[in-house]
Design an enzyme around this catalytic site. Sequence first.
Site, short mmCIF file in Angstrom:
data_model
loop_
_atom_site.label_atom_id
_atom_site.label_comp_id
_atom_site.label_asym_id
_atom_site.label_seq_id
_atom_site.Cartn_x
_atom_site.Cartn_y
_atom_site.Cartn_z
N HIS A 423 -113.31 -15.28 68.16
CA HIS A 423 -112.27 -16.11 68.77
C HIS A 423 -112.43 -17.58 68.41
O HIS A 423 -111.51 -18.23 67.91
CB HIS A 423 -112.31 -15.91 70.29
CG HIS A 423 -111.30 -16.72 71.02
ND1 HIS A 423 -111.62 -17.95 71.57
CD2 HIS A 423 -109.99 -16.52 71.26
CE1 HIS A 423 -110.53 -18.45 72.14
NE2 HIS A 423 -109.53 -17.59 71.97
N CYS A 798 -102.56 -11.18 56.20
CA CYS A 798 -102.56 -12.30 57.15
C CYS A 798 -103.86 -12.42 57.91
O CYS A 798 -103.97 -13.20 58.84
CB CYS A 798 -101.37 -12.22 58.11
SG CYS A 798 -101.47 -10.80 59.19
C1 PEP Z 1 -106.09 -9.28 61.85
O1 PEP Z 1 -106.55 -8.40 62.56
O2 PEP Z 1 -106.38 -9.41 60.65
C2 PEP Z 1 -105.14 -10.27 62.38
C3 PEP Z 1 -104.56 -11.13 61.59
O3 PEP Z 1 -104.92 -10.27 63.71
P1 PEP Z 1 -105.93 -10.85 64.80
O4 PEP Z 1 -106.96 -11.67 64.09
O5 PEP Z 1 -105.11 -11.64 65.74
O6 PEP Z 1 -106.49 -9.61 65.43
#
Ligand code: PEP
Length: 853
Positions: A423, A798
């Site tokens: 986080h 992403c």
């Molecule tokens: C991922 O899991 O790669 C993502 C972009 O979502 P998050 O980091 O919010 O889980």
Amino acid sequence: MSALTEPDAIVEITPSAGVQVVRHGWRAKCLQRLVRMDLPVPTSFAFSADAVRAIANGQTPDRACLAGIIERADGLVSVRPSAVNPAWGGPNTVLNVGINDECHARLAEKRGKAAADAIYLGFVQSYAIHVARLDPDMFSDSDGGLRAALDAYEDETDEEFPQDPARQLAEVLRSMARAWDGPTARLLRQAKGAPAQAPLGLIVQDMALALGPGVTGSGSIQLIDSSTGTPRITGRFRGQTQGRAKGEGAETLYLTRDPRGASLEEAAPEVFADLVRYGVAARERLREEMQVEFVVSDSQLSIIDAVRVQRSSRASVRIAVGLARDGIIPPEEAVMRVEPRVLSDLLHYQVDPTAPRDIIARGINASPGAATGRIVFSATVAQAAEARGEHCVLVRRETVPEDIRGMHAAVAVLTERGGMTSHAAVIARGIGLPCIVGASGISIDPRARIMRTGGREFHEGDEITIDGTSGEVLAGAAEMLEPALDDSFNQLLDWADDESIIRIRANADTPEDARTARRFSAQGIGLCRTEHMFFDDERLPAMREMIFADKAEDRRLSLDRLLPMQRGDFAELFKIMAGLPVTIRLFDPPLHEFLPHDREGMRALAESLDLPLSDVTRRVEALSEFNPMLGMRGVRLGITVPEIYDMQARAIFEATIQASRNGDPVVPEIMIPLVSARREVELVKTRIDAVAAAVRNETRKDFTYRLGVMVETPRAALRAGDIAQHAAFLSFGTNDLTQMTYGLSRDDAGRFMGTYVGQGVYAEDPFHILDRDGVGELVAIGTERARSHAPNITISVCGEHGGNPESIAFCLRAGVNYVSCSPFRVPVARLAAAQESILIRREQAELDAAAQS
Ligand code: PEP
Ligand code: MG
């Protein structure tokens, strides 16, 4: 034929000699270019890498050949390393090889005893230490002078100091060849990216001695400032007063006229003018900013070497752009010359690399840049500090979503736990906050408000510096360098965009992120994580009410309160992005993240909801899961509590209508997280289509939208063909995909990642650099299967890997249309994508040429 007798084993560097970088090294090639430019370069011979390897293996070059080289050189030569890449270094240069008693006497007569002694002594010292491998302590002290050094040599080796110049040269060549093969040298160059068996050439060059009447001395000159990259003549010149030993009669002169003292420009205007002329010519012919090494003997100039100018990150950008603007290299070449990572140095404050550092801990360099502030141990104290106008560093075991406002209030973040996608790391990169995570050497006592590390204690209010670029925590306030987003930076990235075959978007959750994304010319938002929008003081109570609602009707009432706020969020993002695509991900995390975790918080919640504390506790417990990241989150929540996605879809559509009013129609992209089965997409799509129809009906306005799926479970990657039939786009969430492919918690892996990488279990932290073999294979399979069912589908990445150059290179070759990364990583991503695009084009051109021939 032995490697030493091959025709190009030892070549004199002439304009037409067959000197090649791969066989003789960069220095040999560079000297040949200087010779071709007709610069006064002393006679030089290049020993090929094969010849050097043979010497290292015990073969001896022909004595007559070595003797001939020295005789031609009037008795003295230097030996310098010439690796294929200058960055790989090499053994130290040895000067004045060939000096013996006879040569010493000749020199003493011609140039004075002191000068001759100094030259002989220098060589005896370096021969004793580097060639004969004698104890450096006995030779590094020159108090006893030449005689004492020669005696010490004889005592230690039981033989006279070698008088045969050819033998001296053979021994120097052998020791340099062997030094290159030693384990330390090998490790050092491997750390700089050299292959273990990297070849080494050697250069033997006539010594240009800085001796004689008139202006005499040695120095270096460059036309550019190494730290700023702006044009400025810099360098040094150490003049020798005739007849004195080296060092004794030395006087340092400024190169250019200077009110502080004498300069070479005044002392020898012609020499200075020649030097500048040569510098300009070297820049043009070698297509690089060079530092030219020179010797002046009695006003006669010799150019003995030229090396690429050392440069700071900022200077590397300015130099590349300057060369391209002057037409010396094409823009494409300028794009290739800058290491993408250096761009992130320019976006942030950096700890001055020349300043002292009091390192108190190390961790994972999760978000670059540096900042100094006073330690605080909670988000609340961080906000209070910000309100007082104080800079603070938020120090936590790990951060949770409730810490977001504290993170915004802090100038940097330090956590004891966590990895590249934990986080704290994700949020910090998003807002451009320097951050170190997984600093397992620190221990935090939040109650006593103390951080302990390496036997030292730091209390709340103590000042520390976070160097998020290096991962080092420093005591006190370090000296900083300012960010540098100048015209060269923007020019380089514009050229990069012209070359790139993929687009770069930003992961942006807030208007501030979106503005940063635009400032760095992101071509849209590839991921807006909507859950962060609910942690606001105004929204959290409504969110909690919604979670506590027993009936669908009550839930809808709470969501109705959230709707206008969400609509406002999206309308603002659409406005800032001004028609560029915006991908909004529907709610993803488990609901319990929004509930208080301690008794105090639960009591406050019970009060505000007017419920008995026991009800609240029971409900919180009921929502808790053994493994929340694999539990009721993402689309699973969207299917079991569909009102949340309904509200978000409505907010997106209403904002779309609002934002389309004054300009081109906005086409929002809605993305479903954590999908693992096609049916999940069908169910969500049906409901979202229904919301769209309702909004069209109510408003009598038309709009379109694109529905996409996040591929972040291995199953979704394998079933991408199926899923693609219901989606306009797929976006690989490589953070979760890595977590699930490895079965490795992204929030806890930091604890052992160092050991794992150190022991070679993983080549790299897979949350940092995409694992090509496993996770990468899923990306490739998913892309291929999706396109085979839906050829026009848009595919992107992403996860955090979207901002990592190596991972971008992989994604680009896997065929994605764009990558999306934290706003502050967009410049690095633009450059990395351009470089890989250029490489692909060059490879293709080579294949085409081969096919035609
Ligand atoms: C991922 O899991 O790669 C993502 C972009 O979502 P998050 O980091 O919010 O889980
Ligand atoms: Mg995810």
